[in-house]
Design a protein around this motif. Structure first.
Motif, PDB file in Angstrom:
ATOM      1  N   ILE A   1       0.824  -1.210   0.000  1.00  0.00           N
ATOM      2  CA  ILE A   1       0.000   0.000   0.000  1.00  0.00           C
ATOM      3  C   ILE A   1       0.858   1.259   0.000  1.00  0.00           C
ATOM      4  CG2 ILE A   1      -1.809   1.291   1.186  1.00  0.00           C
ATOM      5  CD1 ILE A   1      -2.812  -1.362   2.338  1.00  0.00           C
ATOM      6  N   VAL A   2       1.699   1.431   1.019  1.00  0.00           N
ATOM      7  CA  VAL A   2       2.468   2.670   1.155  1.00  0.00           C
ATOM      8  C   VAL A   2       3.589   2.737   0.129  1.00  0.00           C
ATOM      9  CG1 VAL A   2       3.854   4.047   2.744  1.00  0.00           C
ATOM     10  CG2 VAL A   2       1.893   2.759   3.600  1.00  0.00           C
ATOM     11  N   GLY A   3       4.254   1.617  -0.123  1.00  0.00           N
ATOM     12  CA  GLY A   3       5.408   1.630  -1.007  1.00  0.00           C
ATOM     13  C   GLY A   3       5.060   2.022  -2.423  1.00  0.00           C
ATOM     14  N   ILE A   4       4.008   1.431  -2.981  1.00  0.00           N
ATOM     15  CA  ILE A   4       3.660   1.733  -4.360  1.00  0.00           C
ATOM     16  C   ILE A   4       3.148   3.164  -4.485  1.00  0.00           C
ATOM     17  CG2 ILE A   4       1.291   0.909  -4.177  1.00  0.00           C
ATOM     18  CD1 ILE A   4       3.743   0.604  -7.149  1.00  0.00           C
ATOM     19  N   PHE A   5       2.539   3.696  -3.429  1.00  0.00           N
ATOM     20  CA  PHE A   5       2.101   5.093  -3.462  1.00  0.00           C
ATOM     21  C   PHE A   5       3.306   6.027  -3.559  1.00  0.00           C
ATOM     22  CE2 PHE A   5       1.126   9.042  -1.170  1.00  0.00           C
ATOM     23  CZ  PHE A   5       0.056   9.507  -1.935  1.00  0.00           C
ATOM     24  N   PHE A   6       4.349   5.747  -2.791  1.00  0.00           N
ATOM     25  CA  PHE A   6       5.556   6.569  -2.828  1.00  0.00           C
ATOM     26  C   PHE A   6       6.263   6.452  -4.179  1.00  0.00           C
ATOM     27  CE2 PHE A   6      10.204   6.500  -2.345  1.00  0.00           C
ATOM     28  CZ  PHE A   6      10.428   7.831  -2.032  1.00  0.00           C
ATOM     29  N   ALA A   7       6.489   5.212  -4.650  1.00  0.00           N
ATOM     30  CA  ALA A   7       7.190   5.030  -5.919  1.00  0.00           C
ATOM     31  C   ALA A   7       6.377   5.587  -7.089  1.00  0.00           C
ATOM     32  CB  ALA A   7       7.491   3.546  -6.137  1.00  0.00           C
ATOM     33  N   GLY A   8       5.065   5.401  -7.060  1.00  0.00           N
ATOM     34  CA  GLY A   8       4.229   5.949  -8.124  1.00  0.00           C
ATOM     35  C   GLY A   8       4.258   7.467  -8.159  1.00  0.00           C
ATOM     36  N   THR A   9       4.299   8.087  -6.987  1.00  0.00           N
ATOM     37  CA  THR A   9       4.390   9.548  -6.945  1.00  0.00           C
ATOM     38  C   THR A   9       5.695  10.041  -7.546  1.00  0.00           C
ATOM     39  OG1 THR A   9       3.019   9.577  -4.944  1.00  0.00           O
ATOM     40  CG2 THR A   9       4.319  11.551  -5.423  1.00  0.00           C
ATOM     41  N   VAL A  10       6.805   9.392  -7.202  1.00  0.00           N
ATOM     42  CA  VAL A  10       8.098   9.793  -7.762  1.00  0.00           C
ATOM     43  C   VAL A  10       8.104   9.619  -9.278  1.00  0.00           C
ATOM     44  CG1 VAL A  10      10.568   9.278  -7.785  1.00  0.00           C
ATOM     45  CG2 VAL A  10       9.318   9.305  -5.620  1.00  0.00           C
ATOM     46  N   ALA A  11       7.633   8.469  -9.766  1.00  0.00           N
ATOM     47  CA  ALA A  11       7.612   8.233 -11.205  1.00  0.00           C
ATOM     48  C   ALA A  11       6.680   9.219 -11.925  1.00  0.00           C
ATOM     49  CB  ALA A  11       7.172   6.800 -11.492  1.00  0.00           C
ATOM     50  N   THR A  12       5.559   9.568 -11.300  1.00  0.00           N
ATOM     51  CA  THR A  12       4.646  10.525 -11.910  1.00  0.00           C
ATOM     52  C   THR A  12       5.277  11.913 -12.003  1.00  0.00           C
ATOM     53  OG1 THR A  12       2.760   9.279 -11.051  1.00  0.00           O
ATOM     54  CG2 THR A  12       2.351  11.531 -11.762  1.00  0.00           C
ATOM     55  N   LEU A  13       5.977  12.330 -10.957  1.00  0.00           N
ATOM     56  CA  LEU A  13       6.632  13.638 -10.982  1.00  0.00           C
ATOM     57  C   LEU A  13       7.724  13.686 -12.047  1.00  0.00           C
ATOM     58  CD1 LEU A  13       6.901  14.440  -7.156  1.00  0.00           C
ATOM     59  CD2 LEU A  13       5.311  15.411  -8.832  1.00  0.00           C
ATOM     60  N   VAL A  14       8.490  12.605 -12.181  1.00  0.00           N
ATOM     61  CA  VAL A  14       9.517  12.571 -13.223  1.00  0.00           C
ATOM     62  C   VAL A  14       8.869  12.615 -14.610  1.00  0.00           C
ATOM     63  CG1 VAL A  14      11.373  11.194 -14.230  1.00  0.00           C
ATOM     64  CG2 VAL A  14      11.174  11.385 -11.754  1.00  0.00           C
ATOM     65  N   THR A  15       7.792  11.874 -14.788  1.00  0.00           N
ATOM     66  CA  THR A  15       7.088  11.903 -16.070  1.00  0.00           C
ATOM     67  C   THR A  15       6.499  13.277 -16.345  1.00  0.00           C
ATOM     68  OG1 THR A  15       6.521   9.567 -15.745  1.00  0.00           O
ATOM     69  CG2 THR A  15       5.305  10.759 -17.423  1.00  0.00           C
ATOM     70  N   LEU A  16       5.974  13.918 -15.319  1.00  0.00           N
ATOM     71  CA  LEU A  16       5.428  15.262 -15.487  1.00  0.00           C
ATOM     72  C   LEU A  16       6.512  16.255 -15.877  1.00  0.00           C
ATOM     73  CD1 LEU A  16       3.101  17.331 -15.185  1.00  0.00           C
ATOM     74  CD2 LEU A  16       3.694  17.470 -12.747  1.00  0.00           C
TER      75      LEU A  16
END
Length: 405
Positions: free
Chosen positions: A256-271
């Motif tokens: 739950i927490v881990g994928i939320f953190f990694a997804g946020t980082v990947a989304t910011l890099v993609t943005l």
């Protein structure tokens, strides 16, 4: 009668609630002091816990090598070298991709920042350039005010690096000896429990089976998750897609927490690299893939070993994070699963075996003197050979004993 009067004054329900409350308070005190001891020994407890997880992951390879006739020491060394090669290869791939693509990422982020600034000025918000400059200056001042804290962190980085290195050495040693002598260590551990050793053995084997299924299943699910998201990022042309895929892989070990953190980082890099449209597409794919993982992969692969409600997982993660930080959160769920599976085996008693059935007498009657004399004790053989029943009384019993000796 006088001793029963105070008891009769208390309702039965209140007496049961008081007894349960006392038991809960006692258990809470024991858990609190145990948690304090683990927190103080985190320098040893966390490497040992991670070593157990690595052993559960690597032991199938060691077992297969042993079954081919290889000595345990050689099988263990090959397993450790294979694991080290995988880690070094992954680190080299991530480092090479990061060194190659980081300058391109900086240029794309700068271009995206200029586009966002133009949109804030010409878009529906109609912000002024002075306001945007003021926001940037506030962020710079915030960084400058934290400069002393950052400097202090850098100064203590040497001590932290030494502790991390010592923890890694301890982790490698524990993993090596668990792979090589795990069965002997477990047999030595059971000797301390005496008559309780059968229960402890059953509980330990159930806990180990649960831990093995959990670790191997979680690694499989995390690998699928990281590969799919890495392919998506590479297809979009996002820089640093390999490090982001590795980050998603390791973050999947923390539910739950881990994928939320990694997804946020990947989304910011993609943005920052590709703009908001690609970022929204990535978020949509991430959400769909995460739902497939939660409803298909997790129940099929990990569901056999761990069947916790999401609320229980969140509470366990919170406790593990408070006690041990990120590492504590990573090992909290498997530790809770192991305890949950081991406790029933500790409570159940070993079923009593039925008495052995009496063998019927041989069909040929009593054995002859030659066969009895060759196979049994001398005294019994002499009596059986004479055909007389053994004499009763202390004198006959004493003679038979002396003759036997």
């Amino acid at each position: 009668m006088l001793t029963d009067r105070p008891t009769k004054l208390v309702p039965p329900v209140l007496a049961k609630m008081a007894a349960w409350s006392a038991c809960l308070i006692l258990v809470g005190v024991v858990v609190f002091f145990f948690a304090q001891a683990i927190a103080r020994l985190s320098f040893v407890a966390l490497p040992v816990a991670i070593a157990l997880l690595l052993t559960a992951l690597l032991f199938p390879l060691t077992k297969n090598l042993r079954e081919t006739g290889m000595r345990p020491i050689y099988a263990t060394w090959i397993t450790m070298l294979v694991a080290l090669a995988v880690l070094v290869g992954t680190g080299w791939l991530v480092g090479a991709r990061a060194t190659e693509e980081f300058p391109n990422l900086v240029k794309q982020v700068q271009a995206t920042a200029r586009d966002v600034q133009n949109w804030l000025i010409t878009g529906p918000l109609h912000l002024k350039e002075a306001q945007i400059t003021g926001y940037v200056d506030e962020i710079a001042n915030m960084v400058n005010t934290q400069q002393s804290a950052i400097t202090g962190t850098v100064l203590t980085a040497g001590a932290v690096a030494f502790e991390v290195l010592a923890s890694l050495v301890l982790l490698l040693f524990v993993t090596f000896f668990l792979l090589k002598d795990g069965d002997r260590i477990w047999a030595w551990f059971l000797r301390a429990f005496g008559a309780m050793s059968p229960r402890v053995d059953r509980a330990g084997r159930a806990a180990w089976a649960t831990l093995s299924h959990y670790v191997q299943g979680t690694v499989g699910v995390a690998a699928v998750h990281g590969v799919i998201m890495g392919i998506v990022l590479a297809g979009m042309g996002v820089p640093l897609w390999a490090p982001l895929a590795v980050l998603i892989f390791f973050a999947s070990f923390i539910p739950i927490v881990g994928i939320f953190f990694a997804g946020t980082v990947a989304t910011l890099v993609t943005l920052g690299a590709k703009g908001p449209v690609y970022a929204l597409i990535f978020v949509g794919i991430l959400v769909v893939e995460q739902q497939l993982e939660n409803h298909v992969l997790q129940p099929l692969i990990v569901g056999r070993a761990l069947n916790f409600h999401p609320l229980a997982i969140i509470l366990v993660l919170a406790v593990g994070g408070i006690l041990g930080g990120i590492a504590g959160a990573a090992v909290a769920v498997p530790v809770a699963a192991v305890i949950y599976r081991a406790l029933p085996e500790l409570r159940h008693e070993t079923p009593a075996l039925p008495p052995p059935a009496k063998e019927p007498p041989p069909p040929g009657g009593p054995p002859s003197g030659d066969s009895a004399g060759s196979g049994g004790p001398v005294a019994e053989g002499s009596q059986a050979g004479s055909g007389r029943p053994p004499a009763d009384g202390p004198s006959a019993e004493g003679e038979g004993t002396a003759h036997t000796e």
